[in-house]
Design a protein around this motif. Sequence first.
Motif, PDB file in Angstrom:
ATOM      1  N   GLN A   4    -117.274  57.358 -83.452  1.00 46.15           N
ATOM      2  CA  GLN A   4    -117.920  56.054 -83.510  1.00 46.15           C
ATOM      3  C   GLN A   4    -117.410  55.108 -82.417  1.00 46.15           C
ATOM      4  OE1 GLN A   4    -117.068  54.846 -87.496  1.00 46.15           O
ATOM      5  NE2 GLN A   4    -118.724  56.041 -88.385  1.00 46.15           N
ATOM      6  N   ILE A   5    -116.340  55.483 -81.751  1.00 48.24           N
ATOM      7  CA  ILE A   5    -115.771  54.647 -80.698  1.00 48.24           C
ATOM      8  C   ILE A   5    -116.601  54.849 -79.434  1.00 48.24           C
ATOM      9  CG2 ILE A   5    -113.708  54.135 -79.341  1.00 48.24           C
ATOM     10  CD1 ILE A   5    -113.353  53.545 -82.308  1.00 48.24           C
ATOM     11  N   LYS A   6    -117.399  53.860 -79.104  1.00 43.69           N
ATOM     12  CA  LYS A   6    -118.283  53.989 -77.946  1.00 43.69           C
ATOM     13  C   LYS A   6    -117.912  53.034 -76.814  1.00 43.69           C
ATOM     14  CE  LYS A   6    -122.143  56.068 -80.270  1.00 43.69           C
ATOM     15  NZ  LYS A   6    -121.409  57.202 -80.680  1.00 43.69           N
ATOM     16  N   THR A   7    -117.298  51.910 -77.163  1.00 45.22           N
ATOM     17  CA  THR A   7    -116.966  50.926 -76.143  1.00 45.22           C
ATOM     18  C   THR A   7    -115.485  50.556 -76.227  1.00 45.22           C
ATOM     19  OG1 THR A   7    -117.374  49.003 -77.551  1.00 45.22           O
ATOM     20  CG2 THR A   7    -119.282  49.889 -76.345  1.00 45.22           C
ATOM     21  N   PHE A   8    -115.023  49.898 -75.196  1.00 42.99           N
ATOM     22  CA  PHE A   8    -113.645  49.420 -75.139  1.00 42.99           C
ATOM     23  C   PHE A   8    -113.369  48.498 -76.323  1.00 42.99           C
ATOM     24  CE2 PHE A   8    -110.564  46.269 -73.307  1.00 42.99           C
ATOM     25  CZ  PHE A   8    -109.482  47.133 -73.203  1.00 42.99           C
ATOM     26  N   GLU A   9    -114.312  47.617 -76.640  1.00 44.23           N
ATOM     27  CA  GLU A   9    -114.143  46.691 -77.751  1.00 44.23           C
ATOM     28  C   GLU A   9    -114.017  47.433 -79.078  1.00 44.23           C
ATOM     29  OE1 GLU A   9    -116.502  46.312 -75.345  1.00 44.23           O
ATOM     30  OE2 GLU A   9    -115.515  44.664 -74.302  1.00 44.23           O
ATOM     31  N   ASP A  10    -114.788  48.532 -79.245  1.00 50.57           N
ATOM     32  CA  ASP A  10    -114.677  49.358 -80.450  1.00 50.57           C
ATOM     33  C   ASP A  10    -113.269  49.940 -80.559  1.00 50.57           C
ATOM     34  OD1 ASP A  10    -117.381  48.987 -81.017  1.00 50.57           O
ATOM     35  OD2 ASP A  10    -117.991  50.928 -80.192  1.00 50.57           O
ATOM     36  N   ALA A  11    -112.748  50.410 -79.433  1.00 48.33           N
ATOM     37  CA  ALA A  11    -111.422  51.021 -79.427  1.00 48.33           C
ATOM     38  C   ALA A  11    -110.351  49.988 -79.761  1.00 48.33           C
ATOM     39  CB  ALA A  11    -111.146  51.671 -78.073  1.00 48.33           C
ATOM     40  N   VAL A  12    -110.455  48.802 -79.171  1.00 48.79           N
ATOM     41  CA  VAL A  12    -109.482  47.739 -79.443  1.00 48.79           C
ATOM     42  C   VAL A  12    -109.509  47.387 -80.929  1.00 48.79           C
ATOM     43  CG1 VAL A  12    -108.916  45.318 -78.997  1.00 48.79           C
ATOM     44  CG2 VAL A  12    -109.524  46.823 -77.097  1.00 48.79           C
TER      45      VAL A  12
END
Length: 88
Positions: A4-12
């Motif tokens: 589900q981690i698609k963007t940098f913001e998702d990862a943060v």
Amino acid sequence: MAEQIKTFEDAVAAVPTLTKDPGNDTKLALYGLYKQATEGDVTGKRPGFTNPVGRAKYDAWAAVEGTSAADAEADYIAKVRALLAAEK
């Protein structure tokens, strides 16, 4: 969840949800990549020996100096995906 981690913001946003402590080395690596992605190359003087936490953070950021913001984001995302996958 790692998929589900698609963007940098998702990862943060996913980092605080980790249930297992990834260890100081991994946390420092994530810190360095985050700072590189959001602010660019390290600035300022390296903290002295009386500030070991600040010194470790500075060193982690300096270790990725010269990395582009896009590459730092991609590396950050990959590390977070790996951490999330390891929790399963």
